[in-house]
Enzyme design. Structure first.
Site, PDB file in Angstrom:
ATOM      1  N   SER A  80     -12.641  -6.607  -4.227  1.00 15.25           N
ATOM      2  CA  SER A  80     -12.180  -7.829  -3.562  1.00 15.25           C
ATOM      3  C   SER A  80     -12.838  -8.090  -2.213  1.00 15.25           C
ATOM      4  O   SER A  80     -12.662  -9.184  -1.661  1.00 15.25           O
ATOM      5  CB  SER A  80     -10.662  -7.793  -3.376  1.00 15.25           C
ATOM      6  OG  SER A  80     -10.026  -7.941  -4.613  1.00 15.25           O
ATOM      7  N   LYS A  83     -14.720 -11.194  -2.212  1.00 16.08           N
ATOM      8  CA  LYS A  83     -14.056 -12.508  -2.102  1.00 16.08           C
ATOM      9  C   LYS A  83     -14.299 -13.159  -0.740  1.00 16.08           C
ATOM     10  O   LYS A  83     -14.255 -14.377  -0.608  1.00 16.08           O
ATOM     11  CB  LYS A  83     -12.553 -12.349  -2.351  1.00 16.08           C
ATOM     12  CG  LYS A  83     -12.214 -11.868  -3.758  1.00 16.08           C
ATOM     13  CD  LYS A  83     -10.729 -11.541  -3.852  1.00 16.08           C
ATOM     14  CE  LYS A  83     -10.360 -10.999  -5.224  1.00 16.08           C
ATOM     15  NZ  LYS A  83      -8.941 -10.561  -5.259  1.00 16.08           N
ATOM     16  N   TYR A 259      -3.467  -8.877   1.376  1.00 11.96           N
ATOM     17  CA  TYR A 259      -2.376  -9.204   0.442  1.00 11.96           C
ATOM     18  C   TYR A 259      -1.000  -9.077   1.072  1.00 11.96           C
ATOM     19  O   TYR A 259      -0.808  -9.470   2.221  1.00 11.96           O
ATOM     20  CB  TYR A 259      -2.511  -8.353  -0.834  1.00 11.96           C
ATOM     21  CG  TYR A 259      -3.910  -8.438  -1.378  1.00 11.96           C
ATOM     22  CD1 TYR A 259      -4.381  -9.643  -1.886  1.00 11.96           C
ATOM     23  CD2 TYR A 259      -4.786  -7.374  -1.319  1.00 11.96           C
ATOM     24  CE1 TYR A 259      -5.684  -9.759  -2.343  1.00 11.96           C
ATOM     25  CE2 TYR A 259      -6.087  -7.478  -1.782  1.00 11.96           C
ATOM     26  CZ  TYR A 259      -6.520  -8.671  -2.292  1.00 11.96           C
ATOM     27  OH  TYR A 259      -7.791  -8.787  -2.726  1.00 11.96           O
TER      28      TYR A 259
HETATM   29  O1  DON Z   1      -9.561  -8.617 -10.124  1.00 16.90           O
HETATM   30  C1  DON Z   1      -9.335  -7.463  -9.800  1.00 16.90           C
HETATM   31  O2  DON Z   1      -8.266  -6.926 -10.078  1.00 16.90           O
HETATM   32  C2  DON Z   1     -10.408  -6.689  -9.075  1.00 16.90           C
HETATM   33  N1  DON Z   1     -11.706  -7.107  -9.508  1.00 16.90           N
HETATM   34  C3  DON Z   1     -10.321  -6.894  -7.591  1.00 16.90           C
HETATM   35  C4  DON Z   1      -8.960  -6.569  -7.015  1.00 16.90           C
HETATM   36  C5  DON Z   1      -9.017  -6.026  -5.642  1.00 16.90           C
HETATM   37  O3  DON Z   1      -9.991  -5.483  -5.205  1.00 16.90           O
HETATM   38  C6  DON Z   1      -7.766  -6.124  -4.858  1.00 16.90           C
HETATM   39  N2  DON Z   1      -7.937  -5.515  -3.551  1.00 16.90           N
HETATM   40  N3  DON Z   1      -7.368  -4.694  -2.963  1.00 16.90           N
END
Ligand code: DON
Length: 323
Positions: A80, A83, A259
């Site tokens: 993430s 993002k 988050y």
């Molecule tokens: O979509 C997902 O679940 C992962 N590719 C990314 C989620 C993530 O990194 C959340 N961060 N802490």
């Protein structure tokens, strides 16, 4: 031990001339003391192969200085953290200052886990913010419309800013996430059912997995993220986005980047930051530096235990935060 304490105090006397190597050493020591706490992500099975005890941290200052400790040059799955870059690039490519983008995604903290489905229904397919998975899917979709290659745009930006031509998507991680991506597929289909995707669901998911699965090091990420510390100016001195847009990205990072733990992160660290389930956190000291810490063990909210501790130590010792 006593000698080290003296060094740390000298490093942080006024916050104006920070002794980054000493601060990084202290942050690393604090992070390594968290050994055993938290769990490596395994809902994407290929992520579970990460060494739980790895730790690295790097700083890139706005003046072009670069410092690192531990495994700071070892690539890890940025997940993430990507993002942050997809949002910045979508805004940079927008010709309307981001107005259209912000109609499709909000900018309020969600107070829910990063992969939650619950708010989407009551909020009619408009995700709360660009960093929860639902919002990031919308951003990837818009970046795809704007560039024709959303994940390629993220990868090229990271390569250019880091000067690392080898930086790339790890296809094993991307395939592993796609294979187990029922939640993200559900989110994308639900968003599409509300008419809030411009591209086919499969295209959006492919590009989303591909940018999440980029492997990059703390070194690469601090260089790539340093445009936010320079108020929108890239490593080559050209402007990616206006100062006002950089402020906006930093604000959303602070309120939504970690988050449902964004309040706790602001309380402990006091910096805009973006975490990923690969264990990385990229944070920004506006006007001063980008900082990245990495350790694969995660807390309940999906943020790295070691990285949060290291960043907490750095800002606490230096007295430098946005507050
Ligand atoms: O979509 C997902 O679940 C992962 N590719 C990314 C989620 C993530 O990194 C959340 N961060 N802490």
């Amino acid at each position: 031990m006593i000698v080290k304490r003296v060094h740390v105090e000298e490093a942080v006397i006024d916050g104006e001339s920070l002794d980054w190597p000493v601060l990084l050493e202290a942050a690393e020591a604090a992070a390594r003391a968290t050994t055993g706490r938290g769990r490596v992500a395994d809902y994407i099975p290929a992520l579970a192969t990460a060494d739980p005890e790895a730790f690295g941290m790097a700083v890139a200052t706005v003046d072009g200085e670069l410092y690192g400790v531990g495994d700071w040059e070892q690539p890890f799955s940025i997940q993430s953290v990507s993002k942050l870059f997809s949002l910045a690039l979508a805004l940079a490519h927008s010709r309307d200052g981001g107005d259209a983008l912000w109609r499709g995604v909000g900018r309020e903290p969600s107070g829910n886990p990063f992969n939650s489905l619950v708010q989407l229904e009551t909020e009619h397919g408009i995700p709360r913010n660009p960093f929860i998975n639902a919002g990031a899917l919308v951003v990837t979709d818009r970046l795809q419309s704007l560039t024709g290659d959303a994940s390629g745009a993220v990868r090229e930006f990271l390569r250019h800013e880091s000067g690392n031509p080898l930086l790339d998507t790890d296809p094993v991680i991307a395939a592993s996430e796609a294979e187990h991506g029922h939640r993200n597929a559900a989110l994308a289909h639900f968003i599409a059912s509300h008419g809030n995707l411009e591209n086919p669901v499969e295209t959006v998911l492919d590009h989303y997995y591909a940018h999440c699965a980029v492997a990059a090091s703390c070194r690469d990420l601090v260089l790539a993220g340093s445009f936010l510390a320079r108020y929108g100016v890239r490593t080559d001195g050209t402007r990616l986005m206006s100062r006002s847009e950089a402020k906006r990205v930093n604000a959303v990072l602070l309120t939504c980047g970690t988050y449902d733990a964004a309040g706790e992160f602001a309380f402990r660290v006091g910096l805009p930051g973006k975490s990923g389930v690969g264990g990385g956190i990229l944070a920004v000291l506006p006007g001063r530096a980008a900082v990245c810490a990495w350790g694969p063990r995660l807390d309940q909210a999906g943020n790295s235990v070691a990285a949060v501790t290291a960043l907490d130590t750095l800002t606490t010792l230096s007295g430098c935060s946005v507050f």
